[in-house]
Design a protein around this motif. Structure first.
Motif, PDB file in Angstrom:
ATOM      1  N   LEU A 187     -36.948 -50.753  33.596  1.00 27.82           N
ATOM      2  CA  LEU A 187     -37.870 -51.805  33.170  1.00 27.82           C
ATOM      3  C   LEU A 187     -37.092 -52.828  32.361  1.00 27.82           C
ATOM      4  N   VAL A 188     -37.185 -54.098  32.761  1.00 31.80           N
ATOM      5  CA  VAL A 188     -36.456 -55.174  32.089  1.00 31.80           C
ATOM      6  C   VAL A 188     -37.429 -56.259  31.647  1.00 31.80           C
ATOM      7  N   GLY A 189     -36.967 -57.092  30.726  1.00 32.68           N
ATOM      8  CA  GLY A 189     -37.765 -58.225  30.283  1.00 32.68           C
ATOM      9  C   GLY A 189     -37.891 -59.265  31.384  1.00 32.68           C
ATOM     10  N   ALA A 190     -38.873 -60.123  31.259  1.00 34.29           N
ATOM     11  CA  ALA A 190     -39.114 -61.169  32.255  1.00 34.29           C
ATOM     12  C   ALA A 190     -37.885 -62.063  32.395  1.00 34.29           C
ATOM     13  N   GLY A 191     -37.462 -62.259  33.621  1.00 34.96           N
ATOM     14  CA  GLY A 191     -36.352 -63.161  33.906  1.00 34.96           C
ATOM     15  C   GLY A 191     -34.973 -62.621  33.555  1.00 34.96           C
ATOM     16  N   ASP A 192     -34.854 -61.353  33.249  1.00 36.39           N
ATOM     17  CA  ASP A 192     -33.553 -60.787  32.871  1.00 36.39           C
ATOM     18  C   ASP A 192     -32.846 -60.210  34.099  1.00 36.39           C
ATOM     19  N   ALA A 193     -32.474 -61.093  35.018  1.00 38.87           N
ATOM     20  CA  ALA A 193     -31.854 -60.683  36.279  1.00 38.87           C
ATOM     21  C   ALA A 193     -30.507 -60.015  36.064  1.00 38.87           C
ATOM     22  N   GLN A 194     -29.721 -60.478  35.099  1.00 40.73           N
ATOM     23  CA  GLN A 194     -28.406 -59.899  34.861  1.00 40.73           C
ATOM     24  C   GLN A 194     -28.524 -58.440  34.407  1.00 40.73           C
ATOM     25  N   LEU A 195     -29.470 -58.153  33.532  1.00 44.43           N
ATOM     26  CA  LEU A 195     -29.683 -56.784  33.070  1.00 44.43           C
ATOM     27  C   LEU A 195     -30.154 -55.905  34.231  1.00 44.43           C
ATOM     28  N   ALA A 196     -31.032 -56.437  35.059  1.00 38.67           N
ATOM     29  CA  ALA A 196     -31.493 -55.694  36.239  1.00 38.67           C
ATOM     30  C   ALA A 196     -30.324 -55.385  37.164  1.00 38.67           C
ATOM     31  N   PHE A 197     -29.452 -56.373  37.367  1.00 32.46           N
ATOM     32  CA  PHE A 197     -28.272 -56.177  38.210  1.00 32.46           C
ATOM     33  C   PHE A 197     -27.378 -55.079  37.647  1.00 32.46           C
ATOM     34  N   GLU A 198     -27.132 -55.100  36.342  1.00 33.15           N
ATOM     35  CA  GLU A 198     -26.298 -54.076  35.695  1.00 33.15           C
ATOM     36  C   GLU A 198     -26.921 -52.687  35.833  1.00 33.15           C
ATOM     37  N   ALA A 199     -28.249 -52.618  35.686  1.00 39.37           N
ATOM     38  CA  ALA A 199     -28.933 -51.325  35.826  1.00 39.37           C
ATOM     39  C   ALA A 199     -28.774 -50.777  37.240  1.00 39.37           C
ATOM     40  N   MET A 200     -28.872 -51.648  38.225  1.00 43.25           N
ATOM     41  CA  MET A 200     -28.712 -51.212  39.611  1.00 43.25           C
ATOM     42  C   MET A 200     -27.270 -50.742  39.860  1.00 43.25           C
ATOM     43  N   LYS A 201     -26.309 -51.432  39.273  1.00 42.91           N
ATOM     44  CA  LYS A 201     -24.909 -51.010  39.400  1.00 42.91           C
ATOM     45  C   LYS A 201     -24.686 -49.626  38.802  1.00 42.91           C
ATOM     46  N   ARG A 202     -25.439 -49.304  37.770  1.00 38.69           N
ATOM     47  CA  ARG A 202     -25.252 -48.020  37.073  1.00 38.69           C
ATOM     48  C   ARG A 202     -26.161 -46.910  37.594  1.00 38.69           C
ATOM     49  N   GLY A 203     -26.864 -47.159  38.670  1.00 39.74           N
ATOM     50  CA  GLY A 203     -27.602 -46.065  39.296  1.00 39.74           C
ATOM     51  C   GLY A 203     -29.097 -46.221  39.430  1.00 39.74           C
ATOM     52  N   ALA A 204     -29.686 -47.254  38.824  1.00 38.66           N
ATOM     53  CA  ALA A 204     -31.132 -47.457  38.995  1.00 38.66           C
ATOM     54  C   ALA A 204     -31.409 -47.820  40.457  1.00 38.66           C
ATOM     55  N   ILE A 205     -32.480 -47.286  40.984  1.00 44.53           N
ATOM     56  CA  ILE A 205     -32.835 -47.581  42.367  1.00 44.53           C
ATOM     57  C   ILE A 205     -33.698 -48.831  42.443  1.00 44.53           C
ATOM     58  N   ASP A 206     -34.484 -49.068  41.397  1.00 40.72           N
ATOM     59  CA  ASP A 206     -35.352 -50.240  41.383  1.00 40.72           C
ATOM     60  C   ASP A 206     -35.480 -50.750  39.951  1.00 40.72           C
ATOM     61  N   CYS A 207     -35.794 -52.027  39.809  1.00 38.84           N
ATOM     62  CA  CYS A 207     -36.047 -52.640  38.497  1.00 38.84           C
ATOM     63  C   CYS A 207     -37.345 -53.414  38.577  1.00 38.84           C
ATOM     64  N   LEU A 208     -38.145 -53.268  37.534  1.00 40.65           N
ATOM     65  CA  LEU A 208     -39.410 -53.992  37.441  1.00 40.65           C
ATOM     66  C   LEU A 208     -39.462 -54.729  36.114  1.00 40.65           C
ATOM     67  N   GLU A 209     -40.145 -55.872  36.120  1.00 46.02           N
ATOM     68  CA  GLU A 209     -40.391 -56.558  34.856  1.00 46.02           C
ATOM     69  C   GLU A 209     -41.429 -55.762  34.084  1.00 46.02           C
ATOM     70  N   LYS A 210     -41.202 -55.615  32.777  1.00 45.30           N
ATOM     71  CA  LYS A 210     -42.120 -54.810  31.946  1.00 45.30           C
ATOM     72  C   LYS A 210     -43.569 -55.262  32.079  1.00 45.30           C
ATOM     73  N   GLY A 211     -43.809 -56.549  32.020  1.00 45.14           N
ATOM     74  CA  GLY A 211     -45.171 -57.066  32.065  1.00 45.14           C
ATOM     75  C   GLY A 211     -45.870 -56.828  33.390  1.00 45.14           C
ATOM     76  N   ARG A 212     -45.091 -56.599  34.453  1.00 43.80           N
ATOM     77  CA  ARG A 212     -45.677 -56.410  35.776  1.00 43.80           C
ATOM     78  C   ARG A 212     -45.576 -54.964  36.246  1.00 43.80           C
ATOM     79  N   ALA A 213     -45.078 -54.081  35.393  1.00 46.51           N
ATOM     80  CA  ALA A 213     -44.855 -52.686  35.788  1.00 46.51           C
ATOM     81  C   ALA A 213     -46.118 -51.869  35.592  1.00 46.51           C
ATOM     82  N   GLY A 214     -47.102 -52.180  36.367  1.00 50.00           N
ATOM     83  CA  GLY A 214     -48.341 -51.421  36.284  1.00 50.00           C
ATOM     84  C   GLY A 214     -48.939 -51.283  37.662  1.00 50.00           C
ATOM     85  N   GLY A 215     -49.907 -50.452  37.768  1.00 52.48           N
ATOM     86  CA  GLY A 215     -50.667 -50.315  39.003  1.00 52.48           C
ATOM     87  C   GLY A 215     -49.845 -49.992  40.223  1.00 52.48           C
TER      88      GLY A 215
END
Length: 196
Positions: free
Chosen positions: A93-121
């Motif tokens: 889960l990353v902050g809105a518009g934090d594409a670089q952090l999402a990219f780093e998370a994917m490089k380190r093993g995350a399969i998916d990244c979602l914006e915190k505000g939209r990570a529901g339902g």
């Protein structure tokens, strides 16, 4: 006899977020999944997440990358370093518009990244489901790869034995042919001693 719903599956999920209200919202979203039942555990910090992951080995880790004690990226790095590869599916889960952090998370093993505000339902439920499936596919592929490597190593060992045996037989055949021709190994003529 009760018929099982084949589409429904059960998975273990660790939710890691510093704020109790964030964890509650994520838990609520997962509990409404019509296609799966989730056994959910929560952690409020990166260090606690590492402890729980080591002990419980969840199917999926929902990881807020903004933690008070250990960054989510460092937690991913720790989890990968211990096992050599990620042992569970990770949805970061990353902050809105934090594409670089999402990219780093994917490089380190995350399969998916979602914006915190939209990570529901449905978005969260779909991400968790897909991440678990991808992680399972990775595990199966890794197991097949290890199996193939073991088979290749065994074949190489068998081939080395066969080559040694063939080399030994080749020397025996050369010696036998040389003896039959009356020539010794050094090319000298072999003669029988005379009986006297």
């Amino acid at each position: 006899m009760e018929k099982l719903n084949i589409k429904e599956r059960q998975s273990s999920v660790l939710i890691v977020a510093a704020a109790p209200e964030d964890r509650a919202a994520l838990r609520d979203a997962l509990s409404r999944d019509p296609a799966a039942r989730h056994v959910i555990t929560e952690a409020e910090s990166g260090l606690r997440a590492l402890e729980v992951c080591r002990a419980w080995k969840p199917d999926c880790l929902i990881l807020d990358l903004d933690l008070p004690d250990l960054s989510g990226l460092d937690a991913l790095k720790e989890l990968t370093a211990e096992e050599g590869e990620m042992t569970c599916a990770v949805v970061a889960l990353v902050g809105a518009g934090d594409a670089q952090l999402a990219f780093e998370a994917m490089k380190r093993g995350a399969i998916d990244c979602l914006e915190k505000g939209r990570a529901g339902g449905t978005e969260l439920r779909g991400a968790v489901s897909q991440a678990i499936e991808k992680a399972e596919q990775r595990r199966r592929a890794s197991a097949r790869e290890h199996e193939l490597i073991e088979k290749i190593l065994a074949l190489e060992a068998d081939l080395a034995v066969l080559r040694r045996e063939a080399a030994g037989r080749g020397q025996e055949v050369e010696a036998w042919q040389a003896a039959r021709a009356g020539v010794g190994p050094s090319g000298a003529v072999v003669s029988r001693p005379e009986r006297g």
